[in-house]
Design a protein around this motif. Structure first.
Motif, short mmCIF file in Angstrom:
data_model
loop_
_atom_site.label_atom_id
_atom_site.label_comp_id
_atom_site.label_asym_id
_atom_site.label_seq_id
_atom_site.Cartn_x
_atom_site.Cartn_y
_atom_site.Cartn_z
N VAL A 192 0.86 -1.18 0.00
CA VAL A 192 0.00 0.00 0.00
C VAL A 192 0.90 1.23 0.00
N GLU A 193 1.15 1.74 -1.19
CA GLU A 193 1.97 2.94 -1.36
C GLU A 193 3.33 2.81 -0.64
N ASN B 84 -0.51 1.16 -5.48
CA ASN B 84 -0.77 -0.08 -4.74
C ASN B 84 -0.57 -1.28 -5.64
N SER C 10 -0.62 -3.76 -10.50
CA SER C 10 -0.44 -2.51 -9.76
C SER C 10 -1.28 -1.41 -10.39
N SER D 101 -3.84 4.14 -6.11
CA SER D 101 -4.49 3.79 -4.84
C SER D 101 -5.98 4.16 -4.83
N ASP E 240 -8.18 -0.23 -3.90
CA ASP E 240 -8.36 -0.08 -2.47
C ASP E 240 -8.00 -1.39 -1.77
N TYR F 244 -8.45 -6.03 -2.19
CA TYR F 244 -7.30 -6.89 -2.47
C TYR F 244 -7.66 -8.37 -2.58
#
Length: 266
Positions: free
Chosen positions: A202-203, A210, A230, A233, A237, A241
């Protein structure tokens, strides 16, 4: 004007390049002739016999050439086979993975990559961009840190113990505010990846980016690559995932089958 020290350093660099060139020429000579003695190699290179012997000895110490005890000649060693096998495996992964990357990128709309472990980094060998992908950056051939990317984490989670311990024993560079730099936190993350069958970030390498990745296995069942998706973001979210992971795991399993793995995911 350059001084004596700079001139000496330059001469040294030239000598190193010349030695590398000659060593590669030795391999080419043996590849063409099958076997050759030091005298023959020296003649082909146009160098003194002692120079040829030093080159052959250096290559022999790394397993790239071996001596035929009964004739005193040399031939290519299994070190060359090892390099050729590694190169062929990478080409197989990139070639077999290309249509999978393209299909997954089209379905998910984001960028899909395949990465392999190269020392203490992940190197991307194939990429496909989906219709909604924002970035036009080409990651193929570029190395990324193992601890800060989804592919890197997957590869590190399944890496040999010495590689994993090496990464966890040194300071982990921070790339963003969310990069995992605590070795114990990373270790727990890696264990979780092995258990659930996929990894994510996450970043952690780039702000606003992400990613989710899954392991790809070779014919012997070992993890040989990681397949990742990828995206920005605001579209990828973390709550989504698990759904993305199912798609990526499915693609990774398909690539594993193409590479000859027909066992159960471990």
């Amino acid at each position: 004007m350059s001084g004596p020290r700079e001139e000496s350093a330059e001469r040294g660099a030239v000598a190193v390049v010349q030695s590398v060139d000659r060593a590669l020429s030795v391999l080419e000579i043996l590849a063409a002739q099958g076997e050759a003695g030091v005298t023959d190699i020296a003649a082909e290179l146009g160098v003194h016999k002692s120079t040829a012997f030093r080159l052959v000895a250096a290559l022999e110490s790394r397993g790239f050439v071996e001596q035929l005890a009964d004739r005193g000649k040399y031939r290519l060693g299994f070190g060359v086979v090892r390099l050729a096998g590694a190169a062929a495996a990478q080409l197989d992964i990139a070639r077999e993975g290309r249509p999978i990357c393209q299909t997954l990128a089209a379905d998910l709309g984001e960028t899909v990559n395949i990465a392999i472990l190269d020392g203490d980094r992940a190197v991307n060998v194939s990429q496909a961009r989906g219709p909604a992908a924002l970035s036009t950056h080409n990651w193929v051939g570029q190395g990324t840190p193992l601890h800060a990317t989804s592919s890197g984490k997957v590869l590190l989670a399944h890496a040999p113990d010495d590689v994993r311990k090496g990464v966890l024993s040194r300071e982990l560079p921070r790339y963003t505010a969310t990069t995992v730099t605590d070795p114990e936190v990373l270790r727990q993350d890696l264990d979780r990846i092995v258990e659930q069958g996929w990894g994510s970030t996450v970043e952690e390498y780039e702000g606003g980016l992400n990613a989710v990745a899954a392991p790809v296995r070779g014919a012997d069942g070992d993890v040989v690559a990681a397949l990742s998706v990828s995206g920005p973001s605001f579209r990828m979210d973390p709550e989504d995932y698990p759904r993305l992971a199912r798609r990526v795991v499915s693609g990774a399993d398909e690539l594993s089958r193409r590479l000859g793995f027909f066992g159960q995911r471990r």
